[in-house]
Design a protein around this motif. Structure first.
Motif, PDB file in Angstrom:
ATOM      1  N   ILE A   1       0.726  -1.181   0.157  1.00 57.55           N
ATOM      2  CA  ILE A   1       0.008  -0.134   0.129  1.00 57.55           C
ATOM      3  C   ILE A   1       0.806   1.251   0.038  1.00 57.55           C
ATOM      4  CG2 ILE A   1      -1.858  -1.013   1.281  1.00 57.55           C
ATOM      5  CD1 ILE A   1      -1.090   0.522   3.753  1.00 57.55           C
ATOM      6  N   CYS A   2       0.292   2.344  -0.282  1.00 54.38           N
ATOM      7  CA  CYS A   2       1.067   3.651  -0.366  1.00 54.38           C
ATOM      8  C   CYS A   2       0.511   4.399   0.873  1.00 54.38           C
ATOM      9  CB  CYS A   2       0.764   4.492  -1.563  1.00 54.38           C
ATOM     10  SG  CYS A   2       1.389   3.579  -2.897  1.00 54.38           S
ATOM     11  N   LEU A   3       1.191   5.448   1.564  1.00 51.18           N
ATOM     12  CA  LEU A   3       0.844   5.852   2.390  1.00 51.18           C
ATOM     13  C   LEU A   3       0.097   7.292   1.843  1.00 51.18           C
ATOM     14  CD1 LEU A   3       3.934   5.754   4.957  1.00 51.18           C
ATOM     15  CD2 LEU A   3       1.643   4.584   5.234  1.00 51.18           C
ATOM     16  N   PRO A   4      -0.633   7.915   2.588  1.00 51.58           N
ATOM     17  CA  PRO A   4      -1.479   8.845   2.126  1.00 51.58           C
ATOM     18  C   PRO A   4      -0.520  10.186   1.893  1.00 51.58           C
ATOM     19  CG  PRO A   4      -2.325   8.469   4.495  1.00 51.58           C
ATOM     20  CD  PRO A   4      -1.284   7.305   3.704  1.00 51.58           C
ATOM     21  N   GLU A   5      -1.004  11.032   0.981  1.00 53.78           N
ATOM     22  CA  GLU A   5      -0.329  12.404   0.615  1.00 53.78           C
ATOM     23  C   GLU A   5      -0.628  13.408   1.835  1.00 53.78           C
ATOM     24  OE1 GLU A   5       2.082  13.097  -1.705  1.00 53.78           O
ATOM     25  OE2 GLU A   5       1.989  10.904  -2.651  1.00 53.78           O
ATOM     26  N   PRO A   6       0.078  14.337   1.997  1.00 52.24           N
ATOM     27  CA  PRO A   6      -0.331  15.516   2.924  1.00 52.24           C
ATOM     28  C   PRO A   6      -1.645  16.059   2.391  1.00 52.24           C
ATOM     29  CG  PRO A   6       2.041  15.756   2.522  1.00 52.24           C
ATOM     30  CD  PRO A   6       1.595  14.592   1.526  1.00 52.24           C
ATOM     31  N   GLY A   7      -2.443  16.382   3.268  1.00 49.68           N
ATOM     32  CA  GLY A   7      -3.836  16.994   2.978  1.00 49.68           C
ATOM     33  C   GLY A   7      -4.742  15.774   2.523  1.00 49.68           C
ATOM     34  N   PHE A   8      -4.543  14.402   2.688  1.00 56.77           N
ATOM     35  CA  PHE A   8      -5.440  13.373   2.512  1.00 56.77           C
ATOM     36  C   PHE A   8      -6.720  13.490   3.245  1.00 56.77           C
ATOM     37  CE2 PHE A   8      -6.900   9.033   4.050  1.00 56.77           C
ATOM     38  CZ  PHE A   8      -7.328   8.750   3.000  1.00 56.77           C
ATOM     39  N   VAL A   9      -7.916  13.477   2.774  1.00 54.03           N
ATOM     40  CA  VAL A   9      -8.991  13.256   3.471  1.00 54.03           C
ATOM     41  C   VAL A   9      -9.625  11.947   3.509  1.00 54.03           C
ATOM     42  CG1 VAL A   9     -11.324  14.421   3.614  1.00 54.03           C
ATOM     43  CG2 VAL A   9      -9.462  15.879   2.798  1.00 54.03           C
ATOM     44  N   LYS A  10     -10.131  11.294   4.806  1.00 48.24           N
ATOM     45  CA  LYS A  10     -10.483  10.016   4.792  1.00 48.24           C
ATOM     46  C   LYS A  10     -11.930  10.113   3.949  1.00 48.24           C
ATOM     47  CE  LYS A  10     -12.735  10.442   9.216  1.00 48.24           C
ATOM     48  NZ  LYS A  10     -12.744   9.691  10.928  1.00 48.24           N
TER      49      LYS A  10
END
Length: 69
Positions: free
Chosen positions: A26-35
């Motif tokens: 999996i990739c970790l979320p980018e900054p600013g990611f909104v669930k």
């Protein structure tokens, strides 16, 4: 922190060398990611954990697709 009583936060991140032919990391979320961006999508979880609370871990790799609501 992980809780042995509730299994809350039961998660691991695996780092593999090279590529896989069956499952990809999996990739970790980018900054600013909104669930909320995940609503109405599906995630795939694989692992060798317990199939039921208190049981032994399985020796066969398990896979489940989990919908995000």
């Amino acid at each position: 922190a992980y809780s042995f009583i509730t299994n809350v936060h039961d998660m691991a991140i695996l780092t593999v060398e090279g590529s896989t032919t069956k499952y990809e990391p999996i990739c970790l979320p980018e900054p600013g990611f909104v669930k909320n961006d995940l609503i109405d999508t599906t995630g795939t979880v694989v692992g060798w954990g317990q199939l039921t609370s208190g049981s032994q871990a399985t020796s066969a790799l398990q896979k489940v697709d989990v919908p995000f609501h």
